[in-house]
Design a protein around this motif. Structure first.
Motif, PDB file in Angstrom:
ATOM      1  N   ILE A 165       0.831  -1.211   0.000  1.00 48.76           N
ATOM      2  CA  ILE A 165       0.000   0.000   0.000  1.00 48.76           C
ATOM      3  C   ILE A 165       0.861   1.255   0.000  1.00 48.76           C
ATOM      4  O   ILE A 165       0.694   2.144  -0.842  1.00 48.76           O
ATOM      5  N   CYS A 166       1.782   1.351   0.964  1.00 48.17           N
ATOM      6  CA  CYS A 166       2.570   2.586   1.145  1.00 48.17           C
ATOM      7  C   CYS A 166       3.767   2.686   0.211  1.00 48.17           C
ATOM      8  O   CYS A 166       4.225   3.787  -0.084  1.00 48.17           O
ATOM      9  N   PRO A 195       2.406   5.683  -3.904  1.00 49.00           N
ATOM     10  CA  PRO A 195       3.248   6.483  -4.802  1.00 49.00           C
ATOM     11  C   PRO A 195       2.746   6.494  -6.247  1.00 49.00           C
ATOM     12  O   PRO A 195       2.816   7.526  -6.915  1.00 49.00           O
ATOM     13  N   LEU A 196       2.228   5.375  -6.736  1.00 50.31           N
ATOM     14  CA  LEU A 196       1.707   5.345  -8.108  1.00 50.31           C
ATOM     15  C   LEU A 196       0.465   6.216  -8.255  1.00 50.31           C
ATOM     16  O   LEU A 196       0.291   6.907  -9.259  1.00 50.31           O
ATOM     17  N   VAL A 197      -0.412   6.212  -7.252  1.00 53.72           N
ATOM     18  CA  VAL A 197      -1.601   7.070  -7.290  1.00 53.72           C
ATOM     19  C   VAL A 197      -1.168   8.542  -7.271  1.00 53.72           C
ATOM     20  O   VAL A 197      -1.681   9.368  -8.034  1.00 53.72           O
ATOM     21  N   MET A 198      -0.219   8.904  -6.417  1.00 55.79           N
ATOM     22  CA  MET A 198       0.260  10.293  -6.347  1.00 55.79           C
ATOM     23  C   MET A 198       0.932  10.699  -7.660  1.00 55.79           C
ATOM     24  O   MET A 198       0.757  11.823  -8.132  1.00 55.79           O
ATOM     25  N   LEU A 199       1.692   9.793  -8.254  1.00 54.57           N
ATOM     26  CA  LEU A 199       2.317  10.066  -9.546  1.00 54.57           C
ATOM     27  C   LEU A 199       1.250  10.320 -10.609  1.00 54.57           C
ATOM     28  O   LEU A 199       1.349  11.270 -11.382  1.00 54.57           O
ATOM     29  N   ALA A 229      -1.572  14.122 -14.050  1.00 48.81           N
ATOM     30  CA  ALA A 229      -2.846  14.580 -14.605  1.00 48.81           C
ATOM     31  C   ALA A 229      -3.135  16.038 -14.253  1.00 48.81           C
ATOM     32  O   ALA A 229      -3.548  16.817 -15.104  1.00 48.81           O
ATOM     33  N   ALA A 230      -2.899  16.420 -13.014  1.00 44.48           N
ATOM     34  CA  ALA A 230      -3.294  17.751 -12.556  1.00 44.48           C
ATOM     35  C   ALA A 230      -2.181  18.794 -12.663  1.00 44.48           C
ATOM     36  O   ALA A 230      -2.465  19.972 -12.829  1.00 44.48           O
ATOM     37  N   PHE A 231      -0.931  18.368 -12.513  1.00 39.62           N
ATOM     38  CA  PHE A 231       0.191  19.307 -12.484  1.00 39.62           C
ATOM     39  C   PHE A 231       1.321  18.830 -13.389  1.00 39.62           C
ATOM     40  O   PHE A 231       2.480  18.787 -12.980  1.00 39.62           O
ATOM     41  N   HIS A 232       0.989  18.482 -14.616  1.00 43.15           N
ATOM     42  CA  HIS A 232       1.945  17.838 -15.526  1.00 43.15           C
ATOM     43  C   HIS A 232       3.265  18.608 -15.655  1.00 43.15           C
ATOM     44  O   HIS A 232       4.338  18.030 -15.524  1.00 43.15           O
TER      45      HIS A 232
END
Length: 185
Positions: A24-25, A30-34, A39-42
């Motif tokens: 999970i950690c 990390p993959l979700v944050m990446l 997507a939001a701050f390319h």
């Protein structure tokens, strides 16, 4: 009934929890944050790279030096604020733009070393720009972690409208100077 002793069962349960939290950690989060960052701050997630004439010339977040081969500042460009991201001993004309040496000085305003650095930088800027020391703003001589109409048009406001100070990205400003000189030349 389980034939393993209690202590062994507790260790197995602890190891299972360790594996679950590692996945999970260490992988999923990390993959979700990446993914969110891409997507939001390319642009920011990829280093805020600045391109000019189709090639990357630097990062909008990192200092770049505008010097000749001997380390002397180029007079046609704006120069970055000083920084403490310099190797020791510092090469002549090194503005502290090496990200592998990034750090802060932690000097207080009354520290003799800080006062000496500020006076030295004031003299350098005064000689380079032919201005009196009294007209040099404090931000130009204190180290960070930079046609005035061109400067005014490229001021970036405070973060969230109230954090920090308005800034000018020296790299972007110098690219605009190159574009102006190419049009007039």
């Amino acid at each position: 009934m389980n034939r393993l002793p209690v202590i062994v069962r507790q260790h197995i349960a602890g190891f299972r929890i360790l594996l679950v939290f590692t996945v999970i950690c260490g992988f999923i989060y990390p993959l979700v944050m990446l993914g969110i960052a891409q997507a939001a701050f390319h642009n920011k997630a990829n280093g805020s790279l600045v391109t000019y004439n189709g090639r990357v010339v630097g990062s909008g977040l990192l200092c770049q030096e505008f010097t000749d081969a001997k380390g002397n500042p180029l007079p046609q460009y704006f120069q970055p604020r000083p920084s403490f991201a310099i190797p020791s001993p510092a090469p002549k004309g090194d503005y502290g733009c090496d990200p592998t040496f990034s750090s802060a000085s932690n000097y207080g305003p009354n520290n003799p070393a800080q006062v000496q650095l500020i006076r030295q930088r004031q003299k350098q800027i005064s000689a380079f720009d032919n201005v009196p020391i009294s007209q040099i703003p404090a931000d130009a001589v204190t180290a960070s972690g930079s046609g005035l109409n061109l400067v005014t048009e490229n001021i970036t406001g405070r973060t969230l409208g109230f954090l920090g100070e308005p800034t000018v990205n020296v790299l972007t400003l110098n690219i605009l100077l190159d574009q102006l000189s190419a049009k007039s030349g």
